[in-house]
Design a protein around this motif. Structure first.
Motif, short mmCIF file in Angstrom:
data_model
loop_
_atom_site.label_atom_id
_atom_site.label_comp_id
_atom_site.label_asym_id
_atom_site.label_seq_id
_atom_site.Cartn_x
_atom_site.Cartn_y
_atom_site.Cartn_z
N GLY A 29 0.81 -1.10 -0.07
CA GLY A 29 0.13 -0.11 0.12
C GLY A 29 0.62 1.18 -0.03
N VAL A 30 1.92 1.28 -0.20
CA VAL A 30 2.98 2.14 -0.60
C VAL A 30 3.13 2.83 -1.67
N PRO A 31 3.11 4.01 -2.06
CA PRO A 31 3.45 4.64 -3.38
C PRO A 31 4.35 4.06 -4.06
N CYS A 32 4.51 3.72 -5.36
CA CYS A 32 5.67 2.93 -5.96
C CYS A 32 5.76 3.62 -7.43
N GLU A 33 7.01 3.56 -7.78
CA GLU A 33 7.53 4.19 -9.02
C GLU A 33 6.64 3.76 -10.21
N VAL A 34 6.51 4.50 -11.13
CA VAL A 34 5.78 4.10 -12.38
C VAL A 34 6.57 3.94 -13.50
N PRO A 35 6.42 3.39 -14.59
CA PRO A 35 7.41 3.78 -15.97
C PRO A 35 7.22 4.92 -16.46
N PRO A 36 8.43 5.51 -17.05
CA PRO A 36 8.18 6.74 -17.83
C PRO A 36 7.19 6.61 -18.87
N LEU A 37 6.84 7.94 -19.21
CA LEU A 37 5.72 8.21 -20.24
C LEU A 37 6.77 8.36 -21.53
N ILE A 38 6.59 7.73 -22.75
CA ILE A 38 7.06 7.89 -23.80
C ILE A 38 6.45 8.85 -24.71
N LEU A 39 6.88 10.01 -24.91
CA LEU A 39 5.98 11.07 -25.67
C LEU A 39 6.41 10.99 -27.15
N THR A 40 5.69 11.04 -28.04
CA THR A 40 5.94 10.83 -29.44
C THR A 40 5.52 12.04 -30.33
N THR A 41 4.93 12.99 -29.95
CA THR A 41 4.80 14.29 -30.68
C THR A 41 5.04 15.27 -29.88
N GLN A 42 5.11 16.52 -30.74
CA GLN A 42 5.63 17.87 -30.11
C GLN A 42 4.29 18.36 -29.00
N GLU A 43 3.14 17.90 -29.49
CA GLU A 43 1.89 18.29 -28.67
C GLU A 43 1.90 17.58 -27.28
N GLU A 44 2.22 16.42 -27.36
CA GLU A 44 2.39 15.47 -26.21
C GLU A 44 3.55 16.24 -25.27
N LYS A 45 4.48 16.52 -25.86
CA LYS A 45 5.57 17.01 -25.06
C LYS A 45 5.13 18.33 -24.23
N GLU A 46 4.61 19.17 -25.18
CA GLU A 46 4.11 20.49 -24.62
C GLU A 46 2.96 20.26 -23.70
N ARG A 47 2.10 19.44 -23.85
CA ARG A 47 1.18 19.15 -22.79
C ARG A 47 1.78 18.62 -21.46
N PHE A 48 2.70 17.64 -21.66
CA PHE A 48 3.49 17.04 -20.39
C PHE A 48 4.03 18.27 -19.74
#
Ligand SMILES: CC(C)(COP(=O)(O)OP(=O)(O)OC[C@H]1O[C@@H](n2cnc3c(N)ncnc32)[C@H](O)[C@@H]1OP(=O)(O)O)[C@@H](O)C(=O)NCCC(=O)NCCS
Length: 166
Positions: free
Chosen positions: A121-140
């Motif tokens: 029940g302890v918060p644990c690390e999640v995988p990174p998010l792969i961003l593929t478009t410029q829009e996704e990167k800007e939103r991130f």
């Protein structure tokens, strides 16, 4: 930890709105749709992290237009930001009235923050998010700025409460 794309975890859920989900005037209760949004966010988060997931917060929830009994409601969730243990999903809700030939209406939008928990029940690390478009990167980057600000506000509030002894 290997990264995953946004497409990998994108989630969609649809449901017809029934009279039991509405007030006497036929307006669907906001909570009914928020529950669907929460579940759709859960699907996106669990697909990404493959752990237990809980909802930590909801941001910028907006009801753009009323939804009535008979609507086919479709929720779409996709991850837009990843912290260390938290994942933020942007959720859109469309309402379509299949008895009428009309395009779906944008009914609600919100950002749901979901946290991955380990078996203790302890918060644990999640995988990174792969961003593929410029829009996704800007939103991130935009959502990261909100995350950093909110985190600092929570910390300041905790410290103020500690000083007050509350
Ligand atoms: C969410 C929860 C696990 C966070 O626990 P915590 O002890 O504050 O743990 P941390 O401070 O390590 O925070 C863990 C993550 O949650 C995020 N978080 C904590 N509170 C948050 C909030 N109010 N809004 C958004 N994110 C939040 C933190 O930013 C952190 O993310 P990061 O690792 O990506 O930076 C805990 O508050 C909880 O269990 N809440 C109840 C969840 C639940 O039952 N949801 C169903 C609703 S009924």
């Amino acid at each position: 930890m290997e990264g995953k794309t946004i497409a990998h975890s994108r989630a969609v859920m649809s449901q017809i709105m029934l009279p039991s989900q509405a007030n006497p005037n036929g307006n669907v209760h906001g909570g009914e749709i928020m529950k669907m949004m929460d579940e759709t966010s859960y699907v996106a988060a669990v697909r990404h992290a493959h752990t237990n997931i809980v909802t930590a917060g909801v941001d910028e929830l907006e009801f753009h237009t009323p939804v009535f009994v008979g609507a086919l409601v479709t929720c779409r969730a996709e991850l837009v930001f990843i912290g260390r243990t938290s994942m933020e999903a942007f959720v859109t809700v469309e309402a379509e009235y299949p008895r009428h030939e009309a395009p779906p209406i944008n009914a609600l939008t919100a950002y749901f923050t979901m946290v991955a928990l380990d078996d203790d029940g302890v918060p644990c690390e999640v995988p990174p998010l792969i961003l593929t478009t410029q829009e996704e990167k800007e939103r991130f980057d935009r959502r990261k700025a909100v995350y950093v600000r909110r985190k600092a506000e929570r910390k300041a509030e905790r410290e103020a409460n500690r000083k007050d002894g509350t």
